[in-house]
Write a protein that holds these residues in place. Structure first.
Motif, PDB file in Angstrom:
ATOM      1  N   TYR A 133       0.872  -1.064  -0.194  1.00 25.83           N
ATOM      2  CA  TYR A 133       0.322  -0.135  -0.462  1.00 25.83           C
ATOM      3  C   TYR A 133       1.192   1.566  -0.022  1.00 25.83           C
ATOM      4  CZ  TYR A 133      -3.668  -3.508   1.987  1.00 25.83           C
ATOM      5  OH  TYR A 133      -4.449  -4.371   1.779  1.00 25.83           O
ATOM      6  N   THR A 134       0.010   1.473  -0.635  1.00 26.26           N
ATOM      7  CA  THR A 134       1.056   3.402  -0.854  1.00 26.26           C
ATOM      8  C   THR A 134       0.540   4.407   0.580  1.00 26.26           C
ATOM      9  OG1 THR A 134       1.379   3.314  -3.057  1.00 26.26           O
ATOM     10  CG2 THR A 134       1.398   5.346  -1.085  1.00 26.26           C
ATOM     11  N   CYS A 135       1.290   4.324   1.174  1.00 26.83           N
ATOM     12  CA  CYS A 135       0.642   5.387   2.633  1.00 26.83           C
ATOM     13  C   CYS A 135       1.652   6.247   2.768  1.00 26.83           C
ATOM     14  CB  CYS A 135       1.067   4.377   3.787  1.00 26.83           C
ATOM     15  SG  CYS A 135       2.354   3.566   4.424  1.00 26.83           S
ATOM     16  N   PRO A 136       0.880   7.366   3.313  1.00 26.65           N
ATOM     17  CA  PRO A 136       2.097   8.316   4.807  1.00 26.65           C
ATOM     18  C   PRO A 136       3.664   8.231   5.351  1.00 26.65           C
ATOM     19  CG  PRO A 136      -0.541   8.225   5.250  1.00 26.65           C
ATOM     20  CD  PRO A 136      -0.444   6.924   4.241  1.00 26.65           C
ATOM     21  N   PRO A 137       4.167   9.407   5.211  1.00 31.85           N
ATOM     22  CA  PRO A 137       4.022  10.318   4.862  1.00 31.85           C
ATOM     23  C   PRO A 137       4.721  11.087   3.233  1.00 31.85           C
ATOM     24  CG  PRO A 137       6.778   9.549   6.076  1.00 31.85           C
ATOM     25  CD  PRO A 137       5.311   9.005   5.708  1.00 31.85           C
ATOM     26  N   LYS A 138       4.054  12.565   3.166  1.00 32.91           N
ATOM     27  CA  LYS A 138       4.527  12.531   1.993  1.00 32.91           C
ATOM     28  C   LYS A 138       5.218  13.547   1.282  1.00 32.91           C
ATOM     29  CE  LYS A 138      -0.347  12.070   0.962  1.00 32.91           C
ATOM     30  NZ  LYS A 138      -1.941  12.440  -0.428  1.00 32.91           N
ATOM     31  N   ASN A 139       6.273  13.873   0.837  1.00 37.34           N
ATOM     32  CA  ASN A 139       6.433  14.441   0.547  1.00 37.34           C
ATOM     33  C   ASN A 139       6.441  16.691   0.832  1.00 37.34           C
ATOM     34  OD1 ASN A 139       6.222  15.823  -1.661  1.00 37.34           O
ATOM     35  ND2 ASN A 139       7.883  14.804  -3.427  1.00 37.34           N
ATOM     36  N   LEU A 140       7.433  17.363   0.716  1.00 39.02           N
ATOM     37  CA  LEU A 140       6.976  18.568   1.135  1.00 39.02           C
ATOM     38  C   LEU A 140       5.656  19.558   0.115  1.00 39.02           C
ATOM     39  CD1 LEU A 140      10.184  20.645   1.734  1.00 39.02           C
ATOM     40  CD2 LEU A 140       8.002  19.712   3.515  1.00 39.02           C
ATOM     41  N   LYS A 141       6.220  18.974  -1.012  1.00 39.30           N
ATOM     42  CA  LYS A 141       4.880  19.033  -2.487  1.00 39.30           C
ATOM     43  C   LYS A 141       4.375  18.298  -2.236  1.00 39.30           C
ATOM     44  CE  LYS A 141       9.084  20.054  -5.687  1.00 39.30           C
ATOM     45  NZ  LYS A 141       8.760  20.264  -6.903  1.00 39.30           N
TER      46      LYS A 141
END
Length: 251
Positions: free
Chosen positions: A83-91
């Motif tokens: 699964y794709t999950c948090p965190p995300k980058n600054l953008k």
């Protein structure tokens, strides 16, 4: 331990963990905690749960999340989805993918995007996070009731066993091959069908079990062909993992 080393014993003097943590660094922390900070033997520092083992891998041809996006599932006795999950980058773009198993988790993320102000290179961080002591004991070859302490881990053989385990996990991840040439168009959907848990379930629901097993076996054969090619970038990453581990254990 890594942050403590960087803040107190290493040259950074900051509580960061973006760099490598070698076996020698680990030994220095063990000695400092045992002799200077807590004045207790290493056997007293017992592991409870959530023990993380991982490697930082510098990439060249592909961005870390582009590699991770090809991680589809992890197959043992059952198929577990990534699964794709948090965190995300600054953008606000994703940088991490995870797979959850009963006694551990598999995590991969773009370390360079997680620490954008510190790291300029493209670093893929690959981790196995043990959430149950029984899994750690099994990986270390210990009895079901054995205590695990810093003394247990302050041993190169223990590090070898854990590295063997995380490579075994890596090999069981079903990854869509990253190949620049020689990928037959008719084989691409077969590879995806083998790696993707939902697609495999759809096939299974809509055909009898014998037909499904034959189809699954044929798709597996196609997948294994591409998965094991030296030019598959996932194999390049695997070789980088081995090189990185050897540097951590010897430097």
């Amino acid at each position: 331990m890594h942050k403590y080393y960087n803040a107190v014993l290493g040259d950074l003097k900051q509580q960061l963990n973006h760099n490598d943590f070698t076996f020698f660094d680990f030994q220095l922390v063990c000695e400092d905690w045992s002799k200077n900070i807590f004045e207790r033997p290493l056997e007293d520092f017992r592991l409870s749960t959530n023990f993380e083992v991982g490697l930082n891998i510098e990439l060249a041809q592909h961005k870390p999340f582009d590699v991770l996006a090809h991680y589809m599932s992890y197959i043992t006795t059952s198929t577990n989805e990534f699964y794709t999950c948090p965190p995300k980058n600054l953008k606000g773009k994703p940088i991490q993918r995870m797979c959850y198993v009963s006694d551990y988790k598999i995590k991969g993320y773009d370390k360079s995007k997680q620490s954008e102000t510190v790291i300029k290179a493209d670093i893929l961080r690959y981790e196995v996070i043990y959430t149950e002591l029984r899994k750690i004991r099994s990986s270390l070859g210990l009895s079901k009731t054995a205590e695990i302490s810093l003394q247990t881990l302050n041993d190169k053989q223990a590090w070898h066993k854990l590295f063997t385990d995380i490579i075994k996990v890596y090999d069981a991840i079903k990854k869509i091959p990253l190949i620049s040439e020689g990928y037959l168009l008719e084989d691409i959907p077969k590879v995806h069908a083998y790696c993707n848990k939902i697609m495999a379930a759809d096939f299974k629901r809509n055909m009898n079990i014998n037909t499904y097993n034959k189809l699954r076996a044929s798709y597996k054969k196609v997948y294994n062909h591409y998965d094991r090619l030296p030019t598959n970038y996932h194999m390049v990453v695997r070789r980088k993992m081995i090189d990185k581990y050897n540097s951590l254990i010897t430097n």
